[in-house]
Design a protein around this motif. Structure first.
Motif, PDB file in Angstrom:
ATOM      1  N   PHE A  98     -11.969-119.976  17.323  1.00 28.50           N
ATOM      2  CA  PHE A  98     -11.443-118.840  18.054  1.00 28.50           C
ATOM      3  C   PHE A  98     -12.466-118.215  19.010  1.00 28.50           C
ATOM      4  N   TRP A 154      -2.147-110.644  39.223  1.00 28.86           N
ATOM      5  CA  TRP A 154      -3.539-110.789  38.756  1.00 28.86           C
ATOM      6  C   TRP A 154      -3.843-112.232  38.323  1.00 28.86           C
ATOM      7  N   THR A 246       3.078-103.032  27.599  1.00 34.74           N
ATOM      8  CA  THR A 246       2.835-101.765  28.284  1.00 34.74           C
ATOM      9  C   THR A 246       4.162-101.131  28.692  1.00 34.74           C
ATOM     10  N   LEU A 282       0.491 -94.468  21.869  1.00 32.09           N
ATOM     11  CA  LEU A 282       0.260 -95.809  21.297  1.00 32.09           C
ATOM     12  C   LEU A 282       0.459 -95.775  19.786  1.00 32.09           C
ATOM     13  N   THR A 288       3.888-103.062  19.909  1.00 32.93           N
ATOM     14  CA  THR A 288       3.957-104.282  19.104  1.00 32.93           C
ATOM     15  C   THR A 288       4.047-103.807  17.661  1.00 32.93           C
ATOM     16  N   TRP A 316       1.770-102.962  12.103  1.00 34.79           N
ATOM     17  CA  TRP A 316       0.900-101.998  12.802  1.00 34.79           C
ATOM     18  C   TRP A 316       1.598-100.635  12.891  1.00 34.79           C
ATOM     19  N   PHE A 344      -3.268-101.673  18.833  1.00 30.51           N
ATOM     20  CA  PHE A 344      -3.829-102.871  19.467  1.00 30.51           C
ATOM     21  C   PHE A 344      -4.273-103.906  18.433  1.00 30.51           C
ATOM     22  N   VAL A 348     -10.690-109.536  14.481  1.00 27.59           N
ATOM     23  CA  VAL A 348     -11.155-110.358  15.604  1.00 27.59           C
ATOM     24  C   VAL A 348     -10.107-110.514  16.706  1.00 27.59           C
ATOM     25  N   CYS A 351      -6.457-106.584  20.407  1.00 26.59           N
ATOM     26  CA  CYS A 351      -5.965-106.847  21.762  1.00 26.59           C
ATOM     27  C   CYS A 351      -7.063-107.026  22.808  1.00 26.59           C
ATOM     28  N   ALA A 352      -6.993-108.171  23.493  1.00 30.79           N
ATOM     29  CA  ALA A 352      -7.955-108.435  24.566  1.00 30.79           C
ATOM     30  C   ALA A 352      -7.622-107.608  25.801  1.00 30.79           C
ATOM     31  N   GLY A 353      -6.363-107.199  25.924  1.00 32.98           N
ATOM     32  CA  GLY A 353      -5.940-106.498  27.143  1.00 32.98           C
ATOM     33  C   GLY A 353      -5.841-104.986  26.965  1.00 32.98           C
ATOM     34  N   GLY A 357      -4.046-102.427  29.440  1.00 30.65           N
ATOM     35  CA  GLY A 357      -2.820-101.786  28.950  1.00 30.65           C
ATOM     36  C   GLY A 357      -2.918-100.274  29.052  1.00 30.65           C
ATOM     37  N   MET A 360      -2.803 -99.221  32.849  1.00 32.31           N
ATOM     38  CA  MET A 360      -1.453 -99.334  33.440  1.00 32.31           C
ATOM     39  C   MET A 360      -0.540 -98.228  32.892  1.00 32.31           C
TER      40      MET A 360
HETATM   41  C1  HEM Z   1       0.141-101.183  25.423  1.00 29.03           C
HETATM   42  C2  HEM Z   1      -0.205-102.395  25.630  1.00 29.03           C
HETATM   43  C3  HEM Z   1      -0.546-103.436  24.585  1.00 29.03           C
HETATM   44  C4  HEM Z   1      -0.340-103.469  23.217  1.00 29.03           C
HETATM   45  C5  HEM Z   1       0.312-102.403  22.371  1.00 29.03           C
HETATM   46  C6  HEM Z   1      -0.868-104.723  22.731  1.00 29.03           C
HETATM   47  C7  HEM Z   1      -0.867-105.112  21.393  1.00 29.03           C
HETATM   48  C8  HEM Z   1      -1.586-106.194  20.909  1.00 29.03           C
HETATM   49  C9  HEM Z   1      -1.788-106.482  19.506  1.00 29.03           C
HETATM   50  C10 HEM Z   1      -1.218-105.667  18.345  1.00 29.03           C
HETATM   51  C11 HEM Z   1      -2.572-107.589  19.419  1.00 29.03           C
HETATM   52  C12 HEM Z   1      -3.132-108.216  18.138  1.00 29.03           C
HETATM   53  C13 HEM Z   1      -2.593-109.559  17.822  1.00 29.03           C
HETATM   54  C14 HEM Z   1      -2.946-110.038  16.428  1.00 29.03           C
HETATM   55  O1  HEM Z   1      -3.717-109.419  15.712  1.00 29.03           O
HETATM   56  O2  HEM Z   1      -2.357-111.060  16.033  1.00 29.03           O
HETATM   57  C15 HEM Z   1      -2.842-108.038  20.774  1.00 29.03           C
HETATM   58  C16 HEM Z   1      -3.553-109.161  21.120  1.00 29.03           C
HETATM   59  C17 HEM Z   1      -3.682-109.620  22.421  1.00 29.03           C
HETATM   60  N1  HEM Z   1      -3.280-108.981  23.570  1.00 29.03           N
HETATM   61 FE1  HEM Z   1      -2.440-107.161  23.692  1.00 29.03          FE
HETATM   62  N2  HEM Z   1      -1.367-105.425  23.795  1.00 29.03           N
HETATM   63  C18 HEM Z   1      -1.193-104.685  24.947  1.00 29.03           C
HETATM   64  C19 HEM Z   1      -1.562-105.035  26.234  1.00 29.03           C
HETATM   65  C20 HEM Z   1      -2.061-106.261  26.595  1.00 29.03           C
HETATM   66  C21 HEM Z   1      -2.294-106.701  27.947  1.00 29.03           C
HETATM   67  C22 HEM Z   1      -2.026-105.878  29.197  1.00 29.03           C
HETATM   68  C23 HEM Z   1      -2.780-107.990  27.871  1.00 29.03           C
HETATM   69  C24 HEM Z   1      -3.163-108.953  28.957  1.00 29.03           C
HETATM   70  C25 HEM Z   1      -3.790-108.725  29.982  1.00 29.03           C
HETATM   71  C26 HEM Z   1      -2.881-108.323  26.466  1.00 29.03           C
HETATM   72  C27 HEM Z   1      -3.355-109.518  25.980  1.00 29.03           C
HETATM   73  C28 HEM Z   1      -3.601-109.782  24.651  1.00 29.03           C
HETATM   74  C29 HEM Z   1      -4.257-110.989  24.178  1.00 29.03           C
HETATM   75  C30 HEM Z   1      -4.788-112.132  25.045  1.00 29.03           C
HETATM   76  C31 HEM Z   1      -4.299-110.899  22.773  1.00 29.03           C
HETATM   77  C32 HEM Z   1      -4.858-111.913  21.803  1.00 29.03           C
HETATM   78  C33 HEM Z   1      -6.268-111.584  21.429  1.00 29.03           C
HETATM   79  C34 HEM Z   1      -6.876-112.557  20.445  1.00 29.03           C
HETATM   80  O3  HEM Z   1      -6.184-113.325  19.794  1.00 29.03           O
HETATM   81  O4  HEM Z   1      -8.097-112.546  20.348  1.00 29.03           O
HETATM   82  N3  HEM Z   1      -2.421-107.262  25.728  1.00 29.03           N
HETATM   83  N4  HEM Z   1      -2.242-107.150  21.661  1.00 29.03           N
END
Ligand code: HEM
Length: 414
Positions: A98, A154, A246, A282, A288, A316, A344, A348, A351-353, A357, A360
């Motif tokens: 990972f 983007w 978002t 949030l 999510t 969550w 988020f 590990v 959330c990467a974003g 988020g 925005m």
């Molecule tokens: C309000 C906005 C957002 C919420 C509530 C949210 C929520 C989450 C959550 C709960 C996870 C955890 C997943 C896990 O533990 O299995 C996650 C992972 C992730 N999110 Fe977000 N997210 C948001 C915005 C974004 C945005 C804007 C992006 C992209 C640009 C993004 C990209 C990702 C990615 C790539 C992961 C995977 C990270 C990993 O596995 O290391 N997210 N998000």
């Protein structure tokens, strides 16, 4: 429910209409009866609902794996039931593998990168509000679609397709699997969009530009350049993360602010309250709602006998309503601080974003309050996402406001 047992069999299905009708109450019942339960739905899964259980499991990736396996069927490992989607990187990998991929994603989503994206976000926000501001009425979800176009722009995908990406991902996470819309998304839209993404990956390998796809295809890993399968898996996850979450948060926040005009007026009078308000939105709305893991060895987790191969749902949204951590958890306090919410995720895969988020969400809510300060919502005509198990929000928000003037003269709505 048997309250004497910490790990009872519970009547629960986060994908059911019964749950969608009252997700808060549905999780509260589990929290009040020990926090963990076993549901027989979807082949069986553990439901972790209290803050401590969710926190502990999310940080224990040696037992609670995110990796794609055959346990619980084929498809995306982090949802229950699994959705028939392409492998997603890095969310479907465990450490140590990972980490190599997360290192590639971090620089493009870090605060400095989001700083560079602000102009893009602001421009689409202005343009989308312009498209309805003179009418004095609109479906607010047309404005809330900004994160979709920002993400597509983007990443470097064809802007002409932004609505198709947005709708397909919305169906995958919030549609009803037996519905025609969902089937159309899975059988027609995803194959078409995947083809377009693969074409773009090939094109950027040949002629790189300054977009994210060009960045991804040039990354080195284990002394080689990442291949098309990996680039696609990362690209589709960024898309999935960017387009829906978002919008879900902003849709719920704006409807809530339409009902609570006193809080809305405070935010209009003092925009410096917005940062903490967004954190509270949030926590309270948890776009999510819940994601899944697979138990990889027999274990006793907080008194519950879990078996290798068992699936587990980490809620969550429910952790965010745990009174042990949050005072008056069912109330919104826009000044709540500290606010250790789990919206988020934790551990590990957090959330990467998150920075994007947050930005925005803040840009959209601030601009709507500034340009449509008196908006009212036709509450009887609101339409919720068809199912609220993974993503929650409104997909139709009829609104009225005093018409205003456009601010951009050169914005073309795609
Ligand atoms: C309000 C906005 C957002 C919420 C509530 C949210 C929520 C989450 C959550 C709960 C996870 C955890 C997943 C896990 O533990 O299995 C996650 C992972 C992730 N999110 Fe977000 N997210 C948001 C915005 C974004 C945005 C804007 C992006 C992209 C640009 C993004 C990209 C990702 C990615 C790539 C992961 C995977 C990270 C990993 O596995 O290391 N997210 N998000």
């Amino acid at each position: 429910m048997d309250t004497a047992n910490r790990c009872p069999v519970i009547h629960f299905d986060h994908n059911s209409q019964e749950h969608s009708a009252d997700p808060i109450g549905s999780y509260r019942k589990i929290r009040e009866n020990g926090g963990i339960g076993w549901s027989e739905a979807h082949g069986g899964y553990w439901v972790l609902s209290d803050y401590e259980s969710v926190f502990e499991a999310a940080r224990d990736d040696e037992v609670f794996s995110s990796a794609r396996t055959d346990d619980g069927g084929e498809g995306l490992s982090v949802v229950i039931p699994k959705t028939p989607m392409h492998f997603h990187i890095p969310i479907e990998l465990d450490p140590p593998e990972f980490r190599k991929y997360r290192k590639i994603v971090n620089p493009i989503t870090a605060p400095a990168a989001v700083e560079r994206m602000k102009k893009l976000v602001d421009r689409h926000t202005d343009g989308f509000i312009d498209s309805v501001i003179e009418d004095g009425e609109c479906d607010l979800t047309s404005v809330i679609a900004v994160p979709s176009i920002v993400t597509v722009d983007w990443l470097g995908l064809d802007l002409a397709d932004w609505k198709r990406y947005s709708h397909a991902h919305h169906q995958a996470l919030a549609g009803i699997p037996s519905s025609d819309d969902y089937k159309h998304a899975m059988e027609v839209e995803f194959p078409y969009l995947s083809e377009r993404m693969r074409e773009t990956i090939t094109a950027r390998r040949e002629n790189p530009t300054d977009d994210i796809i060009s960045y991804l295809v040039q990354q080195e890993l284990d002394d080689r350049t990442i291949d098309d399968f990996e680039a696609f898996a990362m690209l589709e996850l960024l898309l999935a993360g960017g387009v829906g979450t978002t919008a879900s948060l902003v849709s719920q926040s704006l409807v809530w602010l339409a009902r609570h005009t006193d809080v809305r007026n405070r935010l209009i009078d003092d925009p410096s309250l917005m940062d903490h308000a967004v954190e509270e939105f949030l926590r309270y709305f948890s776009p999510t709602q819940a994601l899944a893991r697979t138990v990889v060895e027999d274990t006793e987790f907080r008194g519950c006998p879990m078996k290798k191969g068992d699936r587990a749902l980490l809620a969550w949204s429910s952790a965010n309503r745990d009174a042990k951590l949050f005072e008056n958890p069912d109330d919104i306090d826009i000044e709540r601080w500290p606010n250790r919410h789990t919206a988020f995720g934790i551990g590990v895969h957090r959330c990467a974003g998150s920075h994007l988020g947050r930005y925005m969400s803040k840009a959209l809510i601030t601009q709507v309050l500034e340009r449509m300060p008196d908006y009212t919502v036709e509450f009887d005509s609101l339409q919720a996402y068809p199912h609220q198990g993974t993503n929650m929000g409104w997909q139709r928000i009829p609104a009225k406001y005093t018409p205003g003037k456009k601010v951009l003269t050169d914005y073309e709505l795609y």
